[in-house]
Design an enzyme around this catalytic site. Sequence first.
Site, PDB file in Angstrom:
ATOM      1  N   SER A 148       0.815  -1.208   0.000  1.00 24.41           N
ATOM      2  CA  SER A 148       0.000   0.000   0.000  1.00 24.41           C
ATOM      3  C   SER A 148       0.849   1.258   0.000  1.00 24.41           C
ATOM      4  CB  SER A 148      -0.911   0.016   1.236  1.00 24.41           C
ATOM      5  OG  SER A 148      -0.132  -0.011   2.421  1.00 24.41           O
ATOM      6  N   HIS A 169      -3.395  -3.777  -5.427  1.00 24.52           N
ATOM      7  CA  HIS A 169      -3.647  -3.317  -4.064  1.00 24.52           C
ATOM      8  C   HIS A 169      -5.114  -3.536  -3.705  1.00 24.52           C
ATOM      9  CE1 HIS A 169      -4.002   0.095  -0.939  1.00 24.52           C
ATOM     10  NE2 HIS A 169      -3.632  -1.027  -0.351  1.00 24.52           N
ATOM     11  N   GLU A 181      -6.745  -1.511  -6.716  1.00 21.66           N
ATOM     12  CA  GLU A 181      -5.918  -0.585  -7.496  1.00 21.66           C
ATOM     13  C   GLU A 181      -4.900  -1.410  -8.281  1.00 21.66           C
ATOM     14  OE1 GLU A 181      -5.834   3.462  -4.820  1.00 21.66           O
ATOM     15  OE2 GLU A 181      -4.539   1.813  -4.183  1.00 21.66           O
TER      16      GLU A 181
END
Length: 313
Positions: A148, A169, A181
């Site tokens: 992250s 992510h 993501e």
Amino acid sequence: MAFATRHFVRAASSTAATAAAKKLIVKHVTVIGGGLMGAGIAQVAAASGHTVVLVDQSDEILKKSTKGIEESLKRVTKKKFADKPEAGAEFIEKTLKNLTTSTDAVAVVHSTDLVIEAIVENQEIKNELFKRLDKFAPEHTIFASNTSSLQITQLANSTTRQDRFGGLHFFNPVPMMKLVEVIKTPMTSQKTFESLVDFSKAVGKSPVSCKDTPGFIVNRLLVPYMMEAVRLFERGDASKEDIDVAMKLGAGYPMGPFELLDYVGLDTSKYIIDGWHSLEPNNPLFAPSPLLNKLVEEKKLGKKTGEGFYKYK
């Protein structure tokens, strides 16, 4: 002759295109890391029909991970199959059949299409893992990190497959959160990127794409927001309680920034902001917080330790 040549070229191109297309379909997934994130990723991958191997350092950790997945699946089926308990039981059984565990990452990556890393947020440890697995994984295997906060490019550079490396992510709790993501570095091939997007959709998520910028989309906006709330409190402009109430009632957020910091973990937030500050020391959004540093030093890390900005019993 010309016709035969054209026919041969078309046939060869078609065969090559078909072979390339087959490589894009992820069927076998290896998830490294049996914590909340890794177990969650393994669960949604197995539930969507993928063959999954969940890897961690010990059988004890993996037993805990498997138990957590089973409990999570039961919660999912209560909602998804509320009126069909038999279908729910069948869903759990099929999902668990798709999932195996191992303590030997090297031994299982030789037959995988996608490796998803979800271990501790430490650049050196992640680099060492990817460097080792790169030697044993097949040429077509895509590597992805669930980080992250760390740069995907730096992780990719620890391998020889920079074009087959990207970011995936997921968000916690993985079975419930719809967003993924998908991070594309300057070296990530379009085929790899599309494969990661397709995989995200296959596990029931809504993918968004982002370049390899600190924090990607969500954390790039969320972490500076939480840090600015801390600075507001540090200056004495408002109490943490009033800041939380203001953001919940005024902005419609489900949690205030201090509640969210405690939920995420103050050590995690500090690690992220410290990393970004080292990359861009002159960016005021990434400035460290004395109060956050003090709480972490005192081991007051949030809900997981019973105290952070708030006390929990």
